[in-house]
Design a protein around this motif. Structure first.
Motif, PDB file in Angstrom:
ATOM      1  N   LEU A  47       0.828  -1.197   0.000  1.00 36.32           N
ATOM      2  CA  LEU A  47       0.000   0.000   0.000  1.00 36.32           C
ATOM      3  C   LEU A  47       0.869   1.256   0.000  1.00 36.32           C
ATOM      4  O   LEU A  47       0.556   2.253  -0.670  1.00 36.32           O
ATOM      5  CB  LEU A  47      -0.941  -0.008   1.206  1.00 36.32           C
ATOM      6  N   GLN A  48       1.952   1.208   0.727  1.00 36.62           N
ATOM      7  CA  GLN A  48       2.872   2.344   0.721  1.00 36.62           C
ATOM      8  C   GLN A  48       3.502   2.532  -0.649  1.00 36.62           C
ATOM      9  O   GLN A  48       3.682   3.658  -1.123  1.00 36.62           O
ATOM     10  CB  GLN A  48       3.945   2.138   1.790  1.00 36.62           C
ATOM     11  N   LYS A  49       3.786   1.437  -1.315  1.00 29.91           N
ATOM     12  CA  LYS A  49       4.360   1.517  -2.658  1.00 29.91           C
ATOM     13  C   LYS A  49       3.379   2.153  -3.638  1.00 29.91           C
ATOM     14  O   LYS A  49       3.780   2.807  -4.609  1.00 29.91           O
ATOM     15  CB  LYS A  49       4.762   0.121  -3.134  1.00 29.91           C
ATOM     16  N   LEU A  50       2.083   1.964  -3.393  1.00 28.08           N
ATOM     17  CA  LEU A  50       1.057   2.576  -4.229  1.00 28.08           C
ATOM     18  C   LEU A  50       0.851   4.057  -3.908  1.00 28.08           C
ATOM     19  O   LEU A  50       0.045   4.723  -4.564  1.00 28.08           O
ATOM     20  CB  LEU A  50      -0.261   1.822  -4.073  1.00 28.08           C
ATOM     21  N   GLY A  51       1.552   4.559  -2.897  1.00 26.15           N
ATOM     22  CA  GLY A  51       1.519   5.982  -2.607  1.00 26.15           C
ATOM     23  C   GLY A  51       0.856   6.376  -1.315  1.00 26.15           C
ATOM     24  O   GLY A  51       0.762   7.577  -1.008  1.00 26.15           O
ATOM     25  N   HIS A  52       0.385   5.423  -0.527  1.00 30.08           N
ATOM     26  CA  HIS A  52      -0.213   5.752   0.767  1.00 30.08           C
ATOM     27  C   HIS A  52       0.907   5.982   1.775  1.00 30.08           C
ATOM     28  O   HIS A  52       1.532   5.036   2.272  1.00 30.08           O
ATOM     29  CB  HIS A  52      -1.139   4.623   1.223  1.00 30.08           C
ATOM     30  N   ALA A  53       1.167   7.223   2.075  1.00 31.77           N
ATOM     31  CA  ALA A  53       2.341   7.573   2.868  1.00 31.77           C
ATOM     32  C   ALA A  53       2.264   7.039   4.288  1.00 31.77           C
ATOM     33  O   ALA A  53       3.265   6.591   4.851  1.00 31.77           O
ATOM     34  CB  ALA A  53       2.529   9.089   2.879  1.00 31.77           C
ATOM     35  N   GLN A  54       1.077   7.122   4.884  1.00 35.87           N
ATOM     36  CA  GLN A  54       0.905   6.675   6.265  1.00 35.87           C
ATOM     37  C   GLN A  54      -0.137   5.573   6.308  1.00 35.87           C
ATOM     38  O   GLN A  54      -1.319   5.836   6.099  1.00 35.87           O
ATOM     39  CB  GLN A  54       0.450   7.830   7.164  1.00 35.87           C
ATOM     40  N   VAL A  55       0.316   4.360   6.563  1.00 32.64           N
ATOM     41  CA  VAL A  55      -0.585   3.232   6.731  1.00 32.64           C
ATOM     42  C   VAL A  55      -0.341   2.682   8.134  1.00 32.64           C
ATOM     43  O   VAL A  55       0.763   2.230   8.438  1.00 32.64           O
ATOM     44  CB  VAL A  55      -0.365   2.133   5.676  1.00 32.64           C
ATOM     45  N   ILE A  56      -1.363   2.736   8.958  1.00 27.09           N
ATOM     46  CA  ILE A  56      -1.203   2.424  10.374  1.00 27.09           C
ATOM     47  C   ILE A  56      -2.110   1.270  10.746  1.00 27.09           C
ATOM     48  O   ILE A  56      -3.306   1.275  10.435  1.00 27.09           O
ATOM     49  CB  ILE A  56      -1.547   3.656  11.239  1.00 27.09           C
ATOM     50  N   ALA A  57      -1.548   0.268  11.406  1.00 20.95           N
ATOM     51  CA  ALA A  57      -2.339  -0.869  11.891  1.00 20.95           C
ATOM     52  C   ALA A  57      -2.942  -0.516  13.244  1.00 20.95           C
ATOM     53  O   ALA A  57      -2.237  -0.067  14.144  1.00 20.95           O
ATOM     54  CB  ALA A  57      -1.469  -2.116  12.002  1.00 20.95           C
ATOM     55  N   ARG A  58      -4.253  -0.724  13.375  1.00 27.84           N
ATOM     56  CA  ARG A  58      -4.970  -0.412  14.605  1.00 27.84           C
ATOM     57  C   ARG A  58      -5.772  -1.622  15.056  1.00 27.84           C
ATOM     58  O   ARG A  58      -6.218  -2.435  14.265  1.00 27.84           O
ATOM     59  CB  ARG A  58      -5.935   0.763  14.391  1.00 27.84           C
ATOM     60  N   ASN A  59      -5.977  -1.727  16.366  1.00 26.46           N
ATOM     61  CA  ASN A  59      -6.774  -2.819  16.904  1.00 26.46           C
ATOM     62  C   ASN A  59      -8.219  -2.708  16.439  1.00 26.46           C
ATOM     63  O   ASN A  59      -8.763  -1.603  16.352  1.00 26.46           O
ATOM     64  CB  ASN A  59      -6.726  -2.817  18.431  1.00 26.46           C
ATOM     65  N   PRO A  60      -8.861  -3.830  16.145  1.00 24.45           N
ATOM     66  CA  PRO A  60     -10.236  -3.777  15.645  1.00 24.45           C
ATOM     67  C   PRO A  60     -11.240  -3.564  16.760  1.00 24.45           C
ATOM     68  O   PRO A  60     -11.021  -3.941  17.906  1.00 24.45           O
ATOM     69  CB  PRO A  60     -10.429  -5.159  15.014  1.00 24.45           C
ATOM     70  N   SER A  61     -12.354  -2.947  16.408  1.00 20.02           N
ATOM     71  CA  SER A  61     -13.494  -2.849  17.312  1.00 20.02           C
ATOM     72  C   SER A  61     -14.737  -2.739  16.442  1.00 20.02           C
ATOM     73  O   SER A  61     -15.342  -1.679  16.327  1.00 20.02           O
ATOM     74  CB  SER A  61     -13.365  -1.630  18.223  1.00 20.02           C
ATOM     75  N   PHE A  62     -15.082  -3.843  15.789  1.00 21.10           N
ATOM     76  CA  PHE A  62     -16.151  -3.841  14.799  1.00 21.10           C
ATOM     77  C   PHE A  62     -17.257  -4.803  15.210  1.00 21.10           C
ATOM     78  O   PHE A  62     -17.043  -5.726  15.996  1.00 21.10           O
ATOM     79  CB  PHE A  62     -15.602  -4.228  13.424  1.00 21.10           C
ATOM     80  N   LYS A  63     -18.449  -4.584  14.608  1.00 19.81           N
ATOM     81  CA  LYS A  63     -19.599  -5.367  15.023  1.00 19.81           C
ATOM     82  C   LYS A  63     -20.671  -5.229  13.939  1.00 19.81           C
ATOM     83  O   LYS A  63     -21.445  -4.276  13.950  1.00 19.81           O
ATOM     84  CB  LYS A  63     -20.110  -4.858  16.368  1.00 19.81           C
ATOM     85  N   ALA A  64     -20.714  -6.160  12.994  1.00 23.90           N
ATOM     86  CA  ALA A  64     -21.686  -6.115  11.904  1.00 23.90           C
ATOM     87  C   ALA A  64     -22.592  -7.341  11.965  1.00 23.90           C
ATOM     88  O   ALA A  64     -22.207  -8.391  12.485  1.00 23.90           O
ATOM     89  CB  ALA A  64     -20.979  -6.051  10.556  1.00 23.90           C
TER      90      ALA A  64
END
Length: 583
Positions: free
Chosen positions: A541-558
């Motif tokens: 993703l960074q190679k595609l130009g996304h300068a800041q890609v940050i991994a975050r803990n999930p908190s989802f509920k669908a």
């Protein structure tokens, strides 16, 4: 901090069979059997199916289907039960949005979003001439909007209910009266949100021990005050919530809160109305996608993400390809830019809904997306019909939300998202239920660069929401998918991702919900779900130009229900405690 904490703009983002099936008014529902998870689905024409964030609430809805109730009946019973067993996320002290779709494809929507009191104005969240910090604005009275869920439920029941109003309340009353076990997720919320979970003495006595620590998971809690409240509303109707003793107690609680007391009157509460609104629908490939219009930003944002991706062959690219997730992120950036610029309560500001979902407009927006590179900036567009010159504002964020879906034997479906905003809302408790903090979904600072923002506080106004209940119909005109999610400002991203998983990548609804989440609503920051395949894609993703890609803990509920091969199949997010239950 995780996805769901406040984010700064530059750094972020589911006719009775016979009258004998219906209990007479006030009759108790038979004791529930253990919930039955629907792992392989149920046949078309069966009593139906419920998917919710807590199996006890899903079972409450399934009981209504078992009695010959409609999808709407089941959704209301589920909402009421969630008031008891998931108070951190939703309840009768909050509001929501409901989509109802029948077998012919007719879609109706009801807006039960909370409203600001008459005394509210643009500087509602100011003290000493300065805006309150987001976290400081939440506890106490100033963040409370007039709750909408019960008038929403009454309107929906009047239109599509088949069981008696009293019957819908019985499972929730039983859970509150006889007791329910604190789930691990609720216990974690009590620990992480002690500022609101235990803010009110009544709440602290209910959910915390003498050591001021949350009660352990598995502890059985009896909420006698809530049982009494529900019994009263069941007997006297929804209006009894908005008038008389309950309304007076809400107004007094808000006005005398130890933190941020605010003027809310019984007249504010009595004046509340749930509103039927036109659904927002559009075509994505061969599918018809319908969602909730303003004050929800869900339909326009979800649809924009999808439509901007339509010219790309997402199926051929596949879910394992970083390019697919790059495209999803770019589509999000554009869709959220328009959301932050234009979306608000359409009763107060001119929202160019038709323009925001216009195929030609979105085709033009799509041309800004490249498969091999990242946009330097993602700015709002100028959709047809855009008139008011509002400033673009930072997104606000609701965190305490739940979604549930139901289908019945007639092929009708309900997709309902309900919320109290933050975990345990404002922290104020009345009659055993928490009052929301929904007004912090307004822009705390009402203007920007000398211009007003569309989502500023105004008397009687409903704050913008990210909730995205959605119904999708196939080329045969039949319901294909009913879906929605919780997770604040990430909700449209979650829902759009799952829809792509089902429609483009041929996944089951459960597998599509389980896909990792990428979240890119503003600036040049992309968030990816930690511990998933997306984290391993960060270099790509960074190679595609996304300068800041940050991994975050999930908190989802669908939660979702899909129609496949003559069956209804339920789906609950594996990250949650949710379940699908068949009658």
């Amino acid at each position: 901090m995780d996805f769901l904490r406040p984010l700064r703009f530059a750094a972020i983002f589911a006719a009775l069979l016979a009258n004998a099936c219906v209990p007479p008014p006030g009759a108790p529902v038979a004791p529930p059997s253990p919930p039955r998870a629907a792992t392989t689905g149920v046949a078309e024409g069966s009593p139906g199916l419920v998917s919710a964030a807590d199996p006890r609430a899903a079972e409450a809805g399934a009981q209504m289907l078992r009695l010959g109730g409609s999808a709407t009946d089941a959704a209301i019973a589920t909402m009421l039960a969630l008031t008891v067993v998931e108070p951190q996320s939703s309840g009768i002290g909050g509001g929501g949005f409901l989509l109802m779709g029948d077998a012919s494809g007719l879609v109706e929507t009801i807006d039960g979003r909370e409203t600001a009191p008459k005394a509210a104005g643009p500087q509602w969240f100011y003290a000493g001439g300065k805006p309150l910090a987001y976290g400081d604005a939440i506890p106490g009275g100033r963040s409370v909007g007039v709750p909408g869920n019960l008038r929403l439920a009454a309107l929906a029941h009047n239109k599509h209910g088949k069981l008696s109003w009293r019957t819908l309340f019985q499972p929730a009353i039983r859970l509150a009266r006889e007791g329910f076990a604190i789930s691990p997720r609720m216990r974690a919320s009590l620990a992480g949100a002690a500022r609101t979970g235990g803010y009110d003495p009544a709440a602290r006595a209910l959910f915390y021990g003498t050591d001021d620590q949350p009660l352990a998971a598995g502890t059985v809690v009896q909420n006698a005050a809530l049982a009494a409240t529900l019994e009263s509303i069941a007997a006297r109707g929804a209006d009894s919530f908005y008038t008389g003793d309950n309304a007076a107690t809400i107004a007094a609680k808000v006005g005398t809160a130890p933190t941020n007391p605010a003027p809310m009157t019984t007249a504010d509460i009595a004046a509340y109305k749930a509103v039927e609104r036109a659904p927002v629908c559009g075509q994505y490939r061969q599918y018809r996608v319908c969602g909730m219009g303003p004050p929800s930003s869900g339909a326009t944002t979800v649809y924009a993400i999808l439509k901007q991706l339509e010219r790309f062959d997402m199926k051929a690219l596949g879910l394992a390809n970083p390019a697919s997730w790059h495209l999803i992120a770019e589509a999000q950036r554009l869709a959220y830019a328009d959301r932050d610029q234009y979306l608000a309560d359409s009763d107060f500001v001119s929202v160019p809904v038709i323009g925001l979902v216009d195929p030609a407009y979105l085709a033009g927006r799509s041309q800004l997306i490249s498969e091999g590179a990242t946009m330097p900036t993602a700015l709002p567009g100028t959709p047809p019909g855009a008139k008011a010159a509002f400033a673009r504002a930072e997104p606000q964020n609701e965190q305490g939300t739940t979604h549930f879906v139901t289908v019945d034997r007639w092929g009708s479906a309900a997709s309902y998202t309900s919320t109290v905003e933050g975990p345990f809302g404002s922290g104020l408790m009345v009659g055993g239920y928490y009052l929301n903090n929904e007004l912090t979904d307004f822009n705390i600072v009402p203007d920007r660069d000398g211009k007003p923002t569309a989502n500023r506080v105004e008397a009687g106004k409903r704050p913008r929401s990210s909730m995205s209940p959605t119904l999708i119909y196939g080329p045969d005109g039949k319901l294909r998918l009913a879906i929605g999610a919780a997770g604040g400002v990430t909700i449209p991203a979650q829902v759009a991702k799952a829809i792509i998983g089902v429609l483009d990548w041929n996944l089951s609804a459960r597998d599509a919900i389980a896909l990792p989440v990428i979240f890119a609503p503003g600036g040049d920051v992309v968030f990816v779900e930690k511990g998933t395949s997306l984290e391993t894609m960060i270099p790509a993703l960074q190679k595609l130009g996304h300068a800041q890609v940050i991994a975050r803990n999930p908190s989802f509920k669908a939660n979702a229900i899909e129609h496949v091969g003559g069956q209804w199949r339920g789906a609950a997010d594996p990250r949650s405690e949710g379940a699908s239950v068949a009658p």
